[in-house]
Design a protein around this motif. Sequence first.
Motif, PDB file in Angstrom:
ATOM      1  N   ASN A 153       0.828  -1.210   0.000  1.00 27.54           N
ATOM      2  CA  ASN A 153       0.000   0.000   0.000  1.00 27.54           C
ATOM      3  C   ASN A 153       0.863   1.263   0.000  1.00 27.54           C
ATOM      4  O   ASN A 153       0.510   2.268   0.620  1.00 27.54           O
ATOM      5  CB  ASN A 153      -0.926  -0.008   1.223  1.00 27.54           C
ATOM      6  N   ARG A 168      -0.360   5.167   4.888  1.00 26.82           N
ATOM      7  CA  ARG A 168      -0.855   3.815   5.171  1.00 26.82           C
ATOM      8  C   ARG A 168       0.047   2.720   4.607  1.00 26.82           C
ATOM      9  O   ARG A 168      -0.321   1.549   4.606  1.00 26.82           O
ATOM     10  CB  ARG A 168      -2.283   3.656   4.650  1.00 26.82           C
ATOM     11  N   TYR A 186       4.105   5.160  11.198  1.00 19.77           N
ATOM     12  CA  TYR A 186       2.854   5.903  11.251  1.00 19.77           C
ATOM     13  C   TYR A 186       3.101   7.297  11.815  1.00 19.77           C
ATOM     14  O   TYR A 186       4.056   7.534  12.554  1.00 19.77           O
ATOM     15  CB  TYR A 186       1.809   5.170  12.105  1.00 19.77           C
ATOM     16  N   PRO A 230      -1.305   1.970  14.934  1.00 21.71           N
ATOM     17  CA  PRO A 230      -2.472   1.385  14.286  1.00 21.71           C
ATOM     18  C   PRO A 230      -2.733  -0.035  14.767  1.00 21.71           C
ATOM     19  O   PRO A 230      -1.850  -0.700  15.325  1.00 21.71           O
ATOM     20  CB  PRO A 230      -2.081   1.394  12.803  1.00 21.71           C
ATOM     21  N   PHE A 285      -3.940  -1.010   9.816  1.00 21.88           N
ATOM     22  CA  PHE A 285      -4.758   0.187   9.621  1.00 21.88           C
ATOM     23  C   PHE A 285      -6.222  -0.164   9.346  1.00 21.88           C
ATOM     24  O   PHE A 285      -6.925   0.531   8.611  1.00 21.88           O
ATOM     25  CB  PHE A 285      -4.226   1.047   8.464  1.00 21.88           C
TER      26      PHE A 285
END
Length: 449
Positions: free
Chosen positions: A296, A302, A399, A405, A429
């Motif tokens: 991702n 993310r 993050y 997360p 996430f």
Amino acid sequence: MYDHQVKTEKLPMGRIHNKAIFEQRGFVNVAHTFPEFKETRAWLELAMARTCENFLAQTTSDGVQREWSGGYHLGVLADAVEISSRMDEFGVPVPEEFRQRIRAMYDYIYGIATPDLGFPMFGDTARPLVEDPDRSTWPLYGALMEATQLFGDPKYATRARLDEDALPPPASHAFPEAGLYALRNGWGQDQIYLALHCSPPAITSHDQPDNGTFELYAYGRWLMPDSGFYTYGRDPVARAWHRQTQVHQTLTLDGQDSQEDAKQLLWHTEPAFDALVVENQSYPNLAHRRTVWFVNKSTDGRGFFVFLDEALGDATGQLDLHFQFAPGELRFDKSSGRATTTFADANVLVLPDAAMLRLAEQSEGWFAWQYGSRRPRPAVRYQHKRAAPVAFLTLVVSYRGEQAPSAAAPLPADFVIGADRVVLSVSVFGDTWEVGRDLEQGKAWALSR
């Protein structure tokens, strides 16, 4: 001076070594400074032939000096550029392969340079702490600008100046012959950047026995930097400490140093994700296969990494996986192995599959960013509950802010250690992902579920 020239002519170093290039630079510069010597032209031609042979032997075809150490890369590159310039002045032909290798070395700098324009701190590489926002003061700015001047290609200068309107889309880079990799999702200070080292044996002792290790930067700060080298000779005990395999982000058997016998098994990069599989014959009866998925990566805030570490073979003994963090407080839960940094702006979560662990504990850590300078930093080790063959599955999630997360990455009950095809399910996430690889087909994937 003349006698020195004759000595270098008759008795060159004769080894594949950075000093062999330094020697020829001196040989060339004396001839350049004293062109009245009748042997000047012959000396220059001899130096060009010797330099070209040695230079090509001590650099990879993908442009990396074979000590895998940034300072020596820059030193050999600077000497090669200077020698080439002297030859041009005197009209001595410079082989095209020599010029192309020089360019490949600048391309390596372009691809591997960290967000603060330094080298990854692998081997005997220092990287100053960047505090001045003026990019022209950053370590590799000058080399990149020089490359644009030499080749007339603006890409190096745009990287140096961070001219994002002129830069191509951010790309991860692999240098497979050298075993060096840069996984990134941006060019600026806000990018996620992971550099990984899994190289063949170096030509000198400036490398360290740490194949598989990595450094992580995200959102404006170093979160998991290398241990560094600290010193060469003034403190042999400290130098030996920093060279240990177990103080790097990799696998050990009984805490012993690993050997270097590496190969790339798979490299895949695209805008949405990267995948890398490398393998090192770390011990006589144990290979370490490390698979890294950068998942991702195109979605701001993310992106995350999945690490699958497989210990392949029949070696008996304790298998540990090690991680080190930037200096600062670490929140660590021994029961789960969960570790998080505690900075105000950006942090990292390291989360193993606790079901595979016998022990998770903190260990000694030091961070040495330049010669003679170091400070304590947190580190952890995860001890597997079985002997080889085994697998570790670990999430490494950077993050923004202080709230880690949600994340989970259980190893499947039917997982086959060492299989070409691997399929895993991870959640980060609040999203679930299928990540996989197929070594036989040369494929990898990361699919949102």
